[in-house]
Design an enzyme around this catalytic site. Sequence first.
Site, PDB file in Angstrom:
ATOM      1  N   SER A  86      -0.904  27.976  31.022  1.00  0.00           N
ATOM      2  CA  SER A  86      -1.442  26.872  31.806  1.00  0.00           C
ATOM      3  C   SER A  86      -1.895  25.751  30.880  1.00  0.00           C
ATOM      4  CB  SER A  86      -2.622  27.353  32.649  1.00  0.00           C
ATOM      5  OG  SER A  86      -3.698  27.739  31.792  1.00  0.00           O
ATOM      6  N   ASP A 131       2.460  27.034  33.737  1.00  0.00           N
ATOM      7  CA  ASP A 131       1.871  27.195  35.065  1.00  0.00           C
ATOM      8  C   ASP A 131       1.435  25.853  35.635  1.00  0.00           C
ATOM      9  OD1 ASP A 131       1.160  28.683  37.247  1.00  0.00           O
ATOM     10  OD2 ASP A 131      -0.608  29.599  36.351  1.00  0.00           O
ATOM     11  N   HIS A 132       0.824  25.908  36.797  1.00  0.00           N
ATOM     12  CA  HIS A 132       0.434  24.751  37.612  1.00  0.00           C
ATOM     13  C   HIS A 132       0.216  23.448  36.839  1.00  0.00           C
ATOM     14  CE1 HIS A 132      -0.336  27.121  41.311  1.00  0.00           C
ATOM     15  NE2 HIS A 132      -0.582  28.080  40.438  1.00  0.00           N
ATOM     16  N   GLU A 196       5.708  23.666  44.130  1.00  0.00           N
ATOM     17  CA  GLU A 196       4.858  24.243  45.178  1.00  0.00           C
ATOM     18  C   GLU A 196       4.762  23.281  46.350  1.00  0.00           C
ATOM     19  OE1 GLU A 196       0.402  26.245  45.765  1.00  0.00           O
ATOM     20  OE2 GLU A 196       1.335  26.081  43.792  1.00  0.00           O
ATOM     21  N   GLU A 204      -8.397  28.175  40.193  1.00  0.00           N
ATOM     22  CA  GLU A 204      -7.827  28.714  38.962  1.00  0.00           C
ATOM     23  C   GLU A 204      -7.645  27.591  37.958  1.00  0.00           C
ATOM     24  OE1 GLU A 204      -4.316  31.773  37.717  1.00  0.00           O
ATOM     25  OE2 GLU A 204      -3.684  30.068  38.901  1.00  0.00           O
ATOM     26  N   HIS A 248      -6.021  32.153  45.023  1.00  0.00           N
ATOM     27  CA  HIS A 248      -6.336  32.526  43.642  1.00  0.00           C
ATOM     28  C   HIS A 248      -7.715  33.173  43.598  1.00  0.00           C
ATOM     29  CE1 HIS A 248      -3.490  29.122  42.277  1.00  0.00           C
ATOM     30  NE2 HIS A 248      -2.923  30.267  41.987  1.00  0.00           N
ATOM     31  N   HIS A 287       2.261  32.960  44.477  1.00  0.00           N
ATOM     32  CA  HIS A 287       1.047  32.696  43.707  1.00  0.00           C
ATOM     33  C   HIS A 287      -0.128  33.383  44.378  1.00  0.00           C
ATOM     34  CE1 HIS A 287       2.853  28.662  42.060  1.00  0.00           C
ATOM     35  NE2 HIS A 287       3.482  29.740  41.622  1.00  0.00           N
ATOM     36  N   GLY A 288      -1.229  33.520  43.646  1.00  0.00           N
ATOM     37  CA  GLY A 288      -2.434  34.090  44.244  1.00  0.00           C
ATOM     38  C   GLY A 288      -2.235  35.504  44.737  1.00  0.00           C
ATOM     39  N   GLY A 289      -1.767  36.390  43.865  1.00  0.00           N
ATOM     40  CA  GLY A 289      -1.449  37.758  44.274  1.00  0.00           C
ATOM     41  C   GLY A 289      -2.644  38.684  44.384  1.00  0.00           C
ATOM     42  N   SER A 290      -3.814  38.277  43.855  1.00  0.00           N
ATOM     43  CA  SER A 290      -4.988  39.148  43.938  1.00  0.00           C
ATOM     44  C   SER A 290      -5.358  39.381  45.401  1.00  0.00           C
ATOM     45  CB  SER A 290      -6.174  38.506  43.205  1.00  0.00           C
ATOM     46  OG  SER A 290      -5.934  38.429  41.830  1.00  0.00           O
ATOM     47  N   ASN A 309       2.848  35.511  40.165  1.00  0.00           N
ATOM     48  CA  ASN A 309       1.878  35.223  39.121  1.00  0.00           C
ATOM     49  C   ASN A 309       0.800  36.292  39.059  1.00  0.00           C
ATOM     50  OD1 ASN A 309       3.331  32.891  38.803  1.00  0.00           O
ATOM     51  ND2 ASN A 309       1.670  31.493  39.327  1.00  0.00           N
ATOM     52  N   ASP A 311      -2.816  36.960  36.833  1.00  0.00           N
ATOM     53  CA  ASP A 311      -3.750  36.414  35.849  1.00  0.00           C
ATOM     54  C   ASP A 311      -5.115  37.089  35.943  1.00  0.00           C
ATOM     55  OD1 ASP A 311      -4.894  34.874  33.874  1.00  0.00           O
ATOM     56  OD2 ASP A 311      -5.106  33.078  35.101  1.00  0.00           O
ATOM     57  N   THR A 312      -5.754  36.973  37.082  1.00  0.00           N
ATOM     58  CA  THR A 312      -7.119  37.482  37.237  1.00  0.00           C
ATOM     59  C   THR A 312      -7.231  38.957  36.888  1.00  0.00           C
ATOM     60  OG1 THR A 312      -7.468  35.856  39.002  1.00  0.00           O
ATOM     61  CG2 THR A 312      -9.047  37.667  38.847  1.00  0.00           C
TER      62      THR A 312
END
Length: 413
Positions: A86, A131-132, A196, A204, A248, A287-290, A309, A311-312
């Site tokens: 990022s 990334d973004h 996107e 994020e 995210h 995106h935002g898979g958590s 994606n 990350d967290t």
Amino acid sequence: DDPHAVIPKTKLSTNQTKPNPTKPIMSGISDIAPGVVTGADLVKLLTHAKDTGYAIPAFNCTSSSVCNAVMEAARKYNSPVMIQVSNGGGAFYAGKGVKDPNNCAAGAVALAMHVRLMAPYYGIPVVLNTDHCAKKLLPWFDAMLDANEEFFKQYGEPLFSMHMLDLSEEPDEENIEICAKYFERMAKMNIWLEMEIGVTGGEEDGVNNEDTDPDKLYTSPEQVWNVYQGLSKISNMFSIAAAFGNVHGVYKPGNVSLQPERLGKHQAYAKEQLKTDVEKPIFLVMHGGSGSSDEEIKTAVNNGVIKMNVDTDTQWAYWDGVRAFEKDKHDFLQGQIGNPTGDDKPNKKFYDPRVWIRKAEEAMIERCGVSMASLMSKDKYEAQVPAAGTVPIYGLKPKAGGPIAAVKGVLGL
């Protein structure tokens, strides 16, 4: 130009086990050489993922240690992998003490060069992504495209495999227009574009969408089709992050209202418009898979998601490795000398950064494996580990240098 000219293929080690036909290794991508994947090989890899039903995890990386952990996980679990950085990650890679306005781009380029030189040692295909990139960060994007163009001139392929533009906060028409403008420049180097449409909620890396209108968290089929129309006339090397309730951050499964079945409607609408027999004509990303359940992820993949994606969760895993080590060795980490085995005993073998950073890497490797399993990319590429000493220390080979270089070659100069 040879698509593998930058990173040459290397001989397999004599003690490497041959692929086991009883294992679910997909033969469709076995001829893709280990190392950074670009151009035609990238299209082949992502098409294989879409057509055979798996997605490639894209891990955000902030240091060479994190990059190495991701590549080691890919080798361990026989998975293709994406490494992405990022804007803030690039700044951190460059060093927080560097205040130059180009620090984010310089750090991203440095990370890419590290991965290019090291990926062949791990024997797996790596997709390099950024990334973004919101509208306010376009100077960062411009600088990285400058680097790609310089690399392309020398080596015949781009430095990065792909880049992500996130203009979802802008009106759709402007979003698509800016993406198309950049895509024309990228297509000349065979760089993949990820864009996107619709907004991923949460926060994020300094981009905060926590107060976004809930309606914007769900992209319509018409919006996706408009993107396809705007970009497909330039190149087929693009993917769309269509929002379906993604957020995210850290959430328990069930606390996020994901609707991955919407992605199937995007594919059906595009298929109807294109009058094609292809069931999933669009490359989609998540995106935002958590907070996503395995079933939700599976549904998304079945509907054409080829990248997710992560990350967290890996940030926590990296820290958790250090936390567990400190808890276990606490009494050996309170001073350079003196521990439960003696007041004059040294503690260097405990506080040496190579020891506790390795614990962080080991924990992250395991967590990467969880993502590879849930995205079904595990065992899709048999790691082609090179024999010792066969990878060039500097494996970047410039393309032909014109008539002067040809003459020098003939003369043996």
